[in-house]
Design an enzyme around this catalytic site. Structure first.
Site, PDB file in Angstrom:
ATOM      1  CB  SER A 120       2.700  86.635  87.381  1.00  0.00           C
ATOM      2  OG  SER A 120       1.826  85.699  86.813  1.00  0.00           O
ATOM      3  CE  LYS A 172      -4.962  63.572  73.635  1.00  0.00           C
ATOM      4  NZ  LYS A 172      -5.110  63.416  75.070  1.00  0.00           N
TER       5      LYS A 172
END
Lengths: 301, 169
Positions: A120, A172
């Protein structure tokens, strides 16, 4: 007499200067290590700031520390090449990307040596080096992005806990652990992950000179063992530390070299906190297990 | 002008003022640092003041414990060498001419409170000064504090070495 005085003063100062010069040359010669290759570790989870990211003081690599070290190495003419000793499962996006970009801009040859893990974000860093050496059983690849998390809404429902949603901006609280994702939120977050993944793939494709079609096939998050990665062109050589050193020497065009391994100095307090944090974890876990089994006759409900 | 009688010799009737002595000291420090500039360059590298990094810079001695210890050792050696050279400077000039360059410029000089000025006196009076050239030495601090409370404005090492600093004729 006045002339003699100043002449004497001049001679004294000259003698001091000559002696200083001589001593400074001796010190510089003693310190001169000649050509060197630095082995810089990238170990544990890669993060942007702070110390360890794990609960229990697990090893981590802080990108700001690595960048500082790379700056020092860049300014040091005696360092002819760098070997990145990578043993990391990856880390956060920005931290990995920062290091990868710095490696690409470094004015010295860089060899990535992957040990157990170079996956990764750690692979992102490795791919930006000039050459990658990995063991045939190293775990590498895993060119993907993860944003999974635990979501507790049903647990809260079980215990009568409500989530009071108060937001200005519909997205949000997208990704909060206290409620399920809506379809729109999921789509939005997935788009972000896809963008990051795209950037990751593009970088690896460019760094490793792999076509975009091929990279789309192999960069699907799957991890590869060293020999698989070699066949796919993700690593350059199957080997070990000596192979990495040998390649670094070749890239730097030097024969005689001193190898210096960068080691973190750990204070006694840091070592102690690592040991005690693990102890407290196991103590707490044992207590928790005992309570859960109701060994003490104490009820949690 | 105050006249004080000493047990050992002439009356000291023209003691140098404090500001002249301080000025002379600063001038001497400046000259010493010019003279030892090759060493200060290496010292600056070792403690990482300049931008180029040597292997032993304390600031960036993350390589290993041995390098860090080596850097510390080198810094101590350099500081000790600068102190010794300072002592050489003051001793040579004050012994032969009773004045360092700073004192020459401020027109002050060293006098002995015994019959003649001896080498041991010069060494003793300058040891604390030399030790303070690279770092604040506790001995020099004691010297200065003693001087502030001493009626004759003598440093403690001057009392021990039986010397004073007066205006030069």
């Amino acid at each position: 007499m006045q002339i003699n005085k100043f002449l004497m003063a001049f001679l004294v100062i000259a003698a001091i200067w000559i002696a200083s010069f001589g001593v400074s040359k001796i010190i510089e010669n003693e310190n001169n290590l000649g050509n060197t290759i630095m082995i810089l570790p990238i170990k544990g989870v890669i993060v942007s700031d702070g110390g360890s990211t794990g609960l229990f003081g697990e090893e981590s690599t802080v990108s700001s520390d690595v960048l500082e070290k790379l700056d020092s190495i860049e300014g040091d003419d005696s360092v002819k090449a760098v070997i990145l000793e990578i043993n990391s499962p990856g880390g956060t996006v920005v931290a990995s990307k920062e290091i990868a970009e710095k490696i690409k801009k470094l004015n010295k040859p860089v060899v990535a040596w992957i040990r157990e893990y170079g996956a990764s974000g750690a692979y992102w860093i490795a791919s930006s080096s000039d050459y990658i050496v990995a063991d045939e059983l190293s775990v590498t690849g895993s060119i993907g992005v993860i944003g999974s998390y635990l979501e507790f809404s049903r647990l809260f429902d079980k215990y009568g806990v409500d989530y009071e949603r108060l937001v200005a901006g519909d997205y949000k609280d997208a990704g909060t652990q206290y409620k399920k994702l809506t379809k729109n939120e999921r789509d939005m977050l997935q788009k972000k992950l896809n963008l990051i993944h795209k950037k990751f793939k593009e970088d690896v494709s460019r760094n490793r000179n792999i076509s975009s079609e091929k990279i789309d096939d192999i960069a699907n998050g799957i991890f590869y063992l060293g020999y698989e990665a070699y066949e796919l062109g993700l690593v350059d050589k199957l080997g070990n530390k000596e192979d990495a050193i040998s390649k670094a020497k070749e890239l730097a065009n030097i024969k005689e070299v001193k190898i210096i391994e960068v080691k973190e100095k750990r204070s006694f307090i840091e070592l102690l906190s690592r040991i005690t944090s693990k102890e407290f974890y196991y103590a707490g876990r044992g207590l928790g297990d005992a309570l859960a089994k109701n060994d003490f006759g104490i009820s949690l409900t | 002008m105050k006249r004080i009688k000493t047990d050992f010799g002439p009356l000291i009737n023209d003691r140098a003022s404090l500001w002249k002595r301080v000025a002379a000291f600063i001038i001497d420090l400046f000259i010493i640092y010019l003279a030892v500039s090759p060493l200060t360059v290496v010292l600056a590298k070792e403690i990482g003041i300049d931008n180029s990094i040597g292997f032993s810079t304390i600031k960036n001695a993350f390589y290993d414990q041995e390098k860090f210890a080596n850097a510390s050792r080198i810094v101590i050696i350099i500081m000790a060498t600068i102190s010794l050279m300072s002592l050489f400077y003051w001793t040579m000039l004050e012994y032969y001419f009773k004045q360092s360059i700073g004192k020459m410029l401020m027109r002050i000089s060293v006098v002995s409170l015994t019959k003649e000025l001896k080498l041991w006196q010069i060494l003793v009076r300058n040891i604390t000064k030399a030790s303070s050239v690279t770092s604040l030495s506790i001995l020099f601090l004691i010297d200065i504090i003693y001087m502030l409370f001493n009626a004759n404005r003598q440093r403690l090492s001057e009392v021990i070495s039986k010397t004073e600093v007066t205006n030069a004729n």
